[in-house]
Design an enzyme around this catalytic site. Structure first.
Site, short mmCIF file in Angstrom:
data_model
loop_
_atom_site.label_atom_id
_atom_site.label_comp_id
_atom_site.label_asym_id
_atom_site.label_seq_id
_atom_site.Cartn_x
_atom_site.Cartn_y
_atom_site.Cartn_z
NE ARG A 99 57.15 34.77 34.62
CZ ARG A 99 57.66 34.77 35.85
NH1 ARG A 99 58.65 33.95 36.16
NH2 ARG A 99 57.21 35.61 36.76
CG HIS A 127 65.30 24.57 25.26
ND1 HIS A 127 65.27 23.96 26.50
CD2 HIS A 127 64.64 25.75 25.41
CE1 HIS A 127 64.63 24.74 27.36
NE2 HIS A 127 64.23 25.83 26.72
CG HIS A 172 65.37 27.64 31.23
ND1 HIS A 172 64.17 27.22 31.78
CD2 HIS A 172 65.24 27.51 29.89
CE1 HIS A 172 63.35 26.86 30.81
NE2 HIS A 172 63.97 27.01 29.65
CG HIS A 197 59.47 25.41 26.81
ND1 HIS A 197 59.76 24.65 27.92
CD2 HIS A 197 60.41 26.39 26.77
CE1 HIS A 197 60.82 25.15 28.53
NE2 HIS A 197 61.23 26.20 27.85
CG HIS A 222 62.09 26.50 35.18
ND1 HIS A 222 62.42 27.83 35.36
CD2 HIS A 222 61.26 26.46 34.11
CE1 HIS A 222 61.83 28.56 34.43
NE2 HIS A 222 61.11 27.76 33.67
NE ARG A 254 62.55 32.80 37.14
CZ ARG A 254 61.53 32.01 36.75
NH1 ARG A 254 60.55 31.75 37.61
NH2 ARG A 254 61.51 31.47 35.55
CD GLU A 290 65.17 32.91 28.46
OE1 GLU A 290 64.48 33.13 27.44
OE2 GLU A 290 64.85 32.08 29.32
CG ASP A 313 62.84 28.55 24.21
OD1 ASP A 313 61.98 27.99 24.91
OD2 ASP A 313 63.52 29.49 24.64
CG HIS A 316 68.08 30.67 26.84
ND1 HIS A 316 67.61 30.67 25.53
CD2 HIS A 316 67.03 30.24 27.60
CE1 HIS A 316 66.35 30.28 25.51
NE2 HIS A 316 65.97 30.01 26.74
#
Length: 434
Positions: free
Chosen positions: A79, A56, A227, A58, A200, A203, A230, A315, A264
């Site tokens: 975020r 994982h 995800h 990003h 994603h 949500r 988390e 991550d 997660h």
């Protein structure tokens, strides 16, 4: 043909002295016991592991290291920094940043990576002339760094259940799941660049569209990632919108299967654990990121005991070190259980190797005939590892102890130096972000 003599190698769950590995066209063709190297062998000193798979990543988050750690707040305030960085990137800039991130991974011993990719379009949401410009930039970066890449192209449609994307999220969205699937199908692949799919989170993707993601993955025969749980706030929003946990929502959507990796899974219920285990999903734990963001302590021992397969990822790349991920997994489990040795070293290495490759839909993770010849040599006589029981080197080494990395039978790192990307170049790219 290439041949390597390993002073010791990790075979069948533990170290074995004097192992010779031959490869042809990047694949292992022979594994034999040899007390000394033969003529023409390239020597790998210390303890040699199968290549590590980073389940994982990003890549663009690497640009935030050292810039958010003193800010306090929570995952949700952090975020906002992610969105600000994402808003500044174009495909050319992302190619540079990802080259730095992937090169650091290879230097640390990662030979494969799963890139959870949701940065797709221009800031206003309109596609580039090539709608997969970002994906191809990541492919180019992985080629330069010499790492195998599974691009987990990610569907992202809502800011919260039933709500449109925020302005800063528009470039993540294709508008509909069908438009996303059509774009994904157009991405060209090759031996070192595979494409998987991802939602994603619950949500950002509703129930009907979760089904589209799962069915697209099954149709293409590729891994599916998401995800999951988390943060407690994600669970609460899911209960309010759908009357169930995120895991239960995935089950309703028909998404739970051995092809799925949940990332997660920090805040799962007992029922969730049983369900994830029964479906034999992979769980990508990211201990250094979860600690950095205050995500909480996961239930990884319970998940593994229930039947899930553990993998490890970096991550957000606050740290890029496979051994710190293994120790983070064990440390979190100790803190939660009040006992030591929750995972033995062989289980931790399996999460780095076979578990990570399974998660990414890749062959590899073992030094056996027929698999890709990906090898990671670790110094067993450094100031960190000297005196360690060889079987416990995964609990004492760090990325600094990685001396040589072989991908497809060819050196990518030799004597601690990357073969094509100087460390100075990596530093130059990262400094340019300030």
């Amino acid at each position: 043909m290439s041949s390597f003599w390993c002073e010791s190698a990790w075979l069948d769950g533990g170290p074995v002295r004097g192992v010779r590995v031959e490869s042809t066209n990047g694949r292992t063709t022979s594994v034999t016991r040899e007390p000394r190297p033969l003529d023409g062998d390239r020597e790998l000193r210390g303890l040699v592991f199968p290549g590590f798979a980073n389940a994982h990543s990003h890549a663009f988050h690497r640009g935030l290291r050292g810039r958010t750690h003193a800010d306090g707040g929570s995952f949700w305030t952090w975020r906002t920094a992610v969105y600000a960085l994402a808003g500044r990137l174009d495909p050319d800039g992302y190619r540079e940043l990802a080259t730095a991130a992937f090169t650091e991974m290879v230097l640390a011993g990662w030979t494969a990576v799963g890139e959870f990719h949701y940065l797709h379009h221009r800031p206003d949401g309109t596609p580039y002339d090539d709608p997969n410009a970002f994906a191809l930039a990541l492919r180019d970066a992985a080629r330069t760094a010499g790492i195998r890449l599974t691009l987990l192209d990610t569907l992202y449609l809502t800011s919260a259940p039933g709500k449109p994307p925020l302005a800063e999220q528009r470039r993540f969205s294709d508008g509909t799941a069908q438009a996303w699937a059509a774009r994904v199908r157009a991405i060209p692949t090759d031996e070192f660049f595979r494409v998987g799919v991802a939602a994603h989170s619950v949500r950002a993707v509703g129930p009907a569209d979760l089904t589209v993601v799962a069915e697209t993955g099954w149709d293409l025969g590729v891994p599916v990632h998401v995800h999951l749980s988390e943060q407690p706030a994600e669970n609460e929003a899911c209960r309010q919108a759908y009357g169930c946990t995120p895991t239960e929502l995935l089950d309703r959507a028909g998404a739970l299967s051995p092809a799925l990796t949940v990332v997660h899974a920090n805040h799962v219920t007992d029922a969730d654990v049983a369900l994830l285990g029964a479906r034999q999903v992979s769980v990508a734990a990211c201990p250094t990121t979860e600690a950095d963001l205050g995500d909480g302590v996961g239930r990884n021992r319970a998940l593994a005991d229930a039947g899930a397969v553990l993998a490890l990822g970096t991550d957000q790349h606050a740290v890029v070190d496979p051994f710190l991920e293994t120790r983070g997994l064990e440390a979190a489990a100790r803190l939660g259980s009040l006992r030591r040795g929750v995972f033995d070293p062989a289980e931790l290495v399996a999460a780095l190797t076979t578990g990570g490759h399974r998660s990414l839909g890749l062959e590899g993770g073992s030094i056996v005939v027929g698999q890709p010849c990906d090898l990671v040599a670790v110094d067993t006589d450094s100031v960190r590892t000297a005196g360690s029981d060889p079987a416990q080197v995964p609990m004492t080494a760090t990325a600094q102890d990685v001396t040589d990395v072989v991908v497809a039978g060819e050196f990518r790192v030799r004597g601690g130096q990357h073969e094509t990307v100087p460390r100075e170049r990596v530093a130059e790219i990262l400094r340019s972000l300030t």
